[in-house]
Design an enzyme around this catalytic site. Structure first.
Site, short mmCIF file in Angstrom:
data_model
loop_
_atom_site.label_atom_id
_atom_site.label_comp_id
_atom_site.label_asym_id
_atom_site.label_seq_id
_atom_site.Cartn_x
_atom_site.Cartn_y
_atom_site.Cartn_z
N GLU A 33 0.84 -1.20 0.00
CA GLU A 33 0.00 0.00 0.00
C GLU A 33 0.87 1.26 0.00
OE1 GLU A 33 -2.31 0.34 3.57
OE2 GLU A 33 -3.12 2.30 3.02
N ASP A 50 -1.02 -0.91 5.68
CA ASP A 50 -0.87 -0.30 6.99
C ASP A 50 -1.80 -0.98 7.99
OD1 ASP A 50 0.93 1.46 5.99
OD2 ASP A 50 -0.52 3.09 5.69
N ASP A 102 -4.02 -0.07 9.83
CA ASP A 102 -5.14 0.79 10.23
C ASP A 102 -6.37 0.42 9.41
OD1 ASP A 102 -4.66 1.75 7.72
OD2 ASP A 102 -3.87 3.68 8.35
N ASP A 146 -7.93 1.86 6.90
CA ASP A 146 -7.76 1.93 5.45
C ASP A 146 -6.98 0.74 4.93
OD1 ASP A 146 -9.23 4.15 5.03
OD2 ASP A 146 -7.52 5.54 4.91
#
Ligand code: TSJ
Length: 640
Positions: A429, A506, A508, A510
């Site tokens: 990403e 990541d 998180d 997203d």
């Protein structure tokens, strides 16, 4: 109380040799010694109680996950036979010490055993630290106990000791998986619950009490589904726009009971779930074929007689007639044959006839009275046929155009080796993390494909849009094995250029979203990548702890941090908000270096789970998605 002894007679020794084989190669009997195998033990035991229900003698089953890691399962059936069986031993002993004893002396109408799940109670016994049985029968409590498959209770003239009196009827099993055999001994409560719930949908007369007594997880749930598979369809379709109420039908043909339920929703997805004797037939089989073939014929017949299809028009394809359909076909077969890689494909030829015949008779009766529903199904089929023809054209164009433009954007940093068994591709990403990864990687075997932003949500996009997406195109070309979708299968896993496809996002929300979109894409278009274990999730650390003395340590989740705090006082903590915050060395050490990295294999043991996954992942709620990823990460082996 029964006298405990560790000696057993000569007969049971030959039997125990069989059980020793199970302990030596447990994977041969339960698939794996990871959590899926562990949960299997519970299913194996519960299935016996479900068999007793199918035979008509049991209406309640209780399943308790005890706090000490053991499980208790109880039913209110006739109780396992305890009378003298062969060679002067109680029948109960034969059940628990003979491999594949199931079915030998029972005269039940339907057996779940014989398929994937019918490994036998003796296998559970062999793989348990201890297993205790109480049989409530004839006003008495008959008791037995085994340790690692060895009986520890002395028989009284070949029979089980009587522990006391009772008014109850039934069987109670209490066992604890052997920690020396299983990698992990913590049952996955969510999977067990989902399986029990499914059993309740498939057996409307059955009540299953589930209780979790594990510290911090205490809960009690009753599974009872009066409306059976029709309700199951409603639940699966919840949140979708249904075109009609669920259609339910049932009938019996040649000793085979057939039940079906379906509902069409807007959209293009087809979901047909099959069961035989409560076993999910994920690989499909003859009952599914019988249903599908007959359903296609019915829809085409109505379309012609209603004048919607004209003489010159081609018939709808089977897939056209199931566009938007969610269906369950559940049959009860007296002696099913299971085939396929995971023994979840029904092979019995008579099931095709029985299912086709019941489907034909019942649905013609139904549609004659509900022509509106049929007209809606036909309009779905028309839409599908139109789209199919359009997409066949698009696909032909796209594939010829893109064939020679490998990595159109020039973003893929491929590896040098062409030895697919050693190559890995990291889908990273963000361009900055992608850049660090390109610097950090082992160029010989590791390819890096940076992706930006959110790739398309393939669940919602139609195929031509999916294929037009630059990121997806690059992936298809990089993997080298084509892709499959509803109307054709051009996927060839033998052409796969990488042994491991690692999703690196990541830690998180997203990141989780991108990971799930990728997984959905694989599931829809390259399902074998997942089922054959090629897909991994990189697990970048959340923190780096640097103690005032001693070595720094990467912490991969909050639990690790809590633990770390307990054992360390003075340290500084760095929180990584994204992969981009790590330098090339750190990235190499934590996520790329096969010697030190932590990553998890995405393992989905059946298509149903995969499908649920897509649902969960595509929903708007973030929480179930996070839980899903964590659950599946746990199924995966840590590859450190
Ligand atoms: F409850 C349970 F899930 F723990 C469990 C229940 C576990 C096991 C290994 C077996 C059973 C079980 C077995 N419940 N009910 C029965 N029934 C018989 O085995 C049974 C009883 C009577 C007769 C008969 O013909 O009289 C035949 C059978 C097979």
């Amino acid at each position: 109380m029964a006298k405990q002894t560790n000696s057993y007679n000569a007969d049971s020794i030959t039997v125990l040799e069989g059980l020793e084989a199970v302990r030596k190669r447990p994977g041969m009997y339960i698939g794996s010694v990871s959590v899926s195998g562990l949960n299997h033990l519970v299913y194996e035991i519960v299935d016996n109680a479900v068999d007793e229900h199918l035979a008509g003698y049991c209406s309640h089953i209780t399943v308790i996950l005890e706090n000490d890691g053991s499980v208790t399962v109880e039913d209110d059936g006739r109780g396992i036979p305890v009378d003298m069986h062969q060679k002067g031993v109680s029948a109960e002993r034969v059940v628990f010490t003979t491999l594949h004893a199931g079915g030998k002396f029972d005269n039940q109408s339907y057996k779940t055993s014989g398929g994937l799940h019918g490994v036998g109670s003796s296998v559970v016994n062999a793989l348990s630290e201890y297993l205790e049985i109480e049989v409530y029968k004839n006003g008495e409590i008959h008791y037995d106990r085994y340790e690692q498959g060895h009986p520890t209770v002395e028989l009284v003239e070949g029979l089980l000791p009587v522990k006391g009196k009772t008014r109850k009827k039934g069987t109670r099993i209490h066992f604890k998986p052997d920690g020396t055999i299983f990698e992990k001994t913590r049952f996955v409560a969510a999977s067990i619950m989902s399986r029990l719930h499914e059993t309740a949908y498939l057996n409307p007369g059955l009540t299953i009490d589930f209780e979790n007594r594990r510290a911090g997880e205490e809960e009690k749930i009753v599974y009872h589904e009066e409306n059976g598979i029709a309700e199951y369809i409603r639940v699966i379709n919840k949140g979708k726009e249904a075109l009609h109420d669920v259609v339910y039908f049932s009938g019996k043909c040649e000793q085979i009971e057939v039940e079906g339920a379906f509902q069409f929703v807007t959209g293009f997805e087809e979901k047909v779930f099959g069961f035989c004797n409560c076993i999910g037939t994920t690989e499909g089989g003859t009952h599914i074929t019988g249903f599908k073939t007959k359903f296609t014929t019915i829809v085409n017949n109505y379309a012609r007689s209603l004048g919607i299809l004209k003489d010159k028009d081609q018939n709808f394809t089977g897939a056209d007639t199931r566009c938007g359909m969610t269906a369950i076909i559940a049959i009860k077969h007296p002696d099913p044959i299971f085939e396929g890689q995971t023994k979840t494909k029904l092979g019995s030829a008579d099931a095709t006839r029985a299912t086709a015949s019941v489907t034909g008779e019942q649905l013609e009766l139904f549609f004659d009275r509900h022509l509106d529903t049929m007209k809606q199904i036909i309009s779905c089929a028309e839409k599908s046929a139109k789209l199919r023809k359009q997409e066949e054209k698009n696909k032909a164009n796209l594939l010829t155009k893109s064939k020679y433009s490998f990595d159109g954007n020039g973003k893929l940093a491929n590896c040098e080796s062409r030895d697919a068994s050693r190559c890995e591709i990291f889908i990273v990403e963000g361009d900055s993390a992608g850049g660090s990864a390109k610097t950090a990687r082992d160029r010989k075997y590791q390819a890096i494909l940076p992706i930006r932003g959110k790739i398309l949500n393939v669940e919602k996009a139609s195929i031509d849009k999916v294929l037009a997406n630059a990121e997806i195109k690059t992936m298809i070309q990089a993997f080298g094995c084509g892709f499959s979708e509803g109307y054709g299968n051009d996927f060839d896993i033998t052409k796969l250029r990488y042994d491991k496809i690692v999703i690196m996002t990541d830690a998180d929300v997203d990141g989780a979203h991108i990971a799930t979109l990728l997984l959905t894409f694989f599931y829809r278009f390259m399902p074998e990548l997942i089922s054959e274990g090629h897909v991994y999730l990189a697990m970048p650390p959340l923190y780096k702890a640097v103690p005032s003395r001693g070595e720094e340590e990467y912490l991969y989740d909050d639990a690790a941090l809590v633990k770390y705090r307990r054992t360390h006082k003075n340290f500084t903590l760095q929180r990584y908000k994204g992969l981009g915050e790590m330098d090339a060395d750190q990235l190499w050490e934590t996520t790329l270096n096969p010697e030190s990295r932590v990553m998890k294999r995405v393992e989905i043991d059946d298509a149903r789970m995969a499908d649920e996954m897509t649902e969960i992942l595509m929903g708007s709620d973030v929480e179930p998605r996070r839980i899903f990823i964590q659950n599946h990460a746990q199924e995966a082996e840590l590859d450190i």
